[in-house]
Design an enzyme around this catalytic site. Structure first.
Site, PDB file in Angstrom:
ATOM      1  N   LEU A 196      39.231  72.470  75.782  1.00 41.56           N
ATOM      2  CA  LEU A 196      39.925  73.222  74.729  1.00 41.56           C
ATOM      3  C   LEU A 196      40.805  74.267  75.420  1.00 41.56           C
ATOM      4  CD1 LEU A 196      40.050  73.129  71.664  1.00 41.56           C
ATOM      5  CD2 LEU A 196      38.339  74.944  71.606  1.00 41.56           C
ATOM      6  N   HIS A 197      42.042  73.892  75.676  1.00 42.98           N
ATOM      7  CA  HIS A 197      42.900  74.651  76.575  1.00 42.98           C
ATOM      8  C   HIS A 197      43.365  75.994  76.000  1.00 42.98           C
ATOM      9  CE1 HIS A 197      43.242  70.887  78.837  1.00 42.98           C
ATOM     10  NE2 HIS A 197      43.630  70.288  77.727  1.00 42.98           N
ATOM     11  N   ASP A 198      44.154  75.943  74.933  1.00 43.81           N
ATOM     12  CA  ASP A 198      44.935  77.112  74.522  1.00 43.81           C
ATOM     13  C   ASP A 198      44.127  78.302  74.017  1.00 43.81           C
ATOM     14  OD1 ASP A 198      47.302  75.880  75.268  1.00 43.81           O
ATOM     15  OD2 ASP A 198      47.607  74.980  73.305  1.00 43.81           O
TER      16      ASP A 198
END
Length: 313
Positions: A242-244
């Site tokens: 879950l990058h952002d």
């Protein structure tokens, strides 16, 4: 709240962008001056619409949303529907937004806002390609000293890339914009794949989010369920990265993260390694350190923060 941090979010939703926006909108620590959309995960017409959908999902239709750049500085646009679906927000069935898109161009909004504000007051939170930020810096070099810092998701070093063997998507889409930003002298916090690949949306973490059983947590879990399938297949993991939301979480709880100051240069000359973030982690090049590069995250703490905040909406 006197200590609220003034931020502008620059984004290309994208399910993980949506989770980041929800986290920011749920957090009283922020004064969100506006959200600027950029072409990236999907074209601009979808990213600006998706941004407004998320603001309405969060019950924050008063949030100002601006459309920015529809293409990279020099290269053709590359999108990622194969990850995010044809809308960019595939998963939940979110209604078309009612709130208006602001008439002002996103780059003009960034320039105008930074010129109006005191130096060191505004933080830029970038969740997509850096086209809008680079254009603002090119058009108005005087804004660079006004920016408190840029906290960005992008790049990778030991982890490699996720769209080519060496390049992460956000940087790859507009490497020339990234090169402009990293050469600007603005303080940068870079959150690369090396960090975000440790923030996995495991079944247990998604179940904990669903357990709150609110319209927002259910939609957020649906977004994750759609988004994670691509990386689960690719990496063979329980859940995908879950990058952002790591960008917003770093501002809320920097103690959950660790990294070091490095020199970072962006490859723009080689098609083989286009968009590579060349991170001098060991300090061997002798170049000036221009970014604080995050490598590690307390994933349990991160997901607890994300879930607790989104459940407030």
């Amino acid at each position: 709240m006197p200590d609220r941090r003034a931020i502008i979010i620059d984004t290309d939703p994208g399910q993980d962008d949506a989770l980041a926006i929800l986290l920011a909108l749920a957090s009283d620590e922020f004064d969100i001056l506006g959200i600027t959309a950029v072409a990236g995960n999907v074209p601009l017409a979808l990213t600006e619409t998706n941004t407004r959908k998320i603001c309405e999902l969060a019950g924050k239709p008063e949030t100002r949303v601006f459309a920015g750049s529809s293409r990279p500085l020099l290269r053709d646009l590359v999108t990622a529907e194969y990850v995010h679906g044809k809308t960019g927000l595939d998963g939940p069935d979110l209604p078309e937004p009612v709130m208006a898109l602001q008439a002002q161009h996103g780059v003009d909004f960034i320039v105008e806002t930074l010129r109006e504000r005191a130096s060191g007051e505004v933080t830029l939170c970038t969740l997509g390609p850096l086209t809008n930020i680079a254009l603002a810096l090119i058009r108005a070099p005087d804004i660079a000293p006004k920016i408190r810092e840029i906290v960005m998701m992008g790049g990778g070093f030991f982890e490699g890339g996720n769209v080519t063997p060496t390049a992460e998507f956000n940087i790859y889409v507009d490497p020339h914009a990234a090169a402009t930003v990293f050469a600007s002298g603005v303080p940068i916090v870079m959150i690369p794949l090396d960090c975000t690949h440790k923030a996995l949306t495991t079944q247990a973490r998604v179940a904990a989010m669903r357990a709150h059983d609110t319209p927002v947590t259910q939609a957020a879990a649906d977004l994750i369920d759609f988004f994670e399938r691509f990386d689960e297949d690719k990496y063979g993991t329980d859940g995908g990265p879950l990058h952002d939301p790591c960008v917003i979480a770093w501002l809320l709880a920097p103690e959950l993260f660790s990294g070091r100051d490095c020199n970072v240069e962006i490859e723009t000359g080689s098609e083989l390694t286009m968009g590579m973030t060349v991170v001098d982690w060991w300090g061997v090049a002798g170049r000036t350190k221009n970014a604080h590069v995050i490598r590690d995250i307390d994933a349990d703490g991160f997901f607890a923060l994300l879930t607790e905040r989104i459940a407030r909406l």
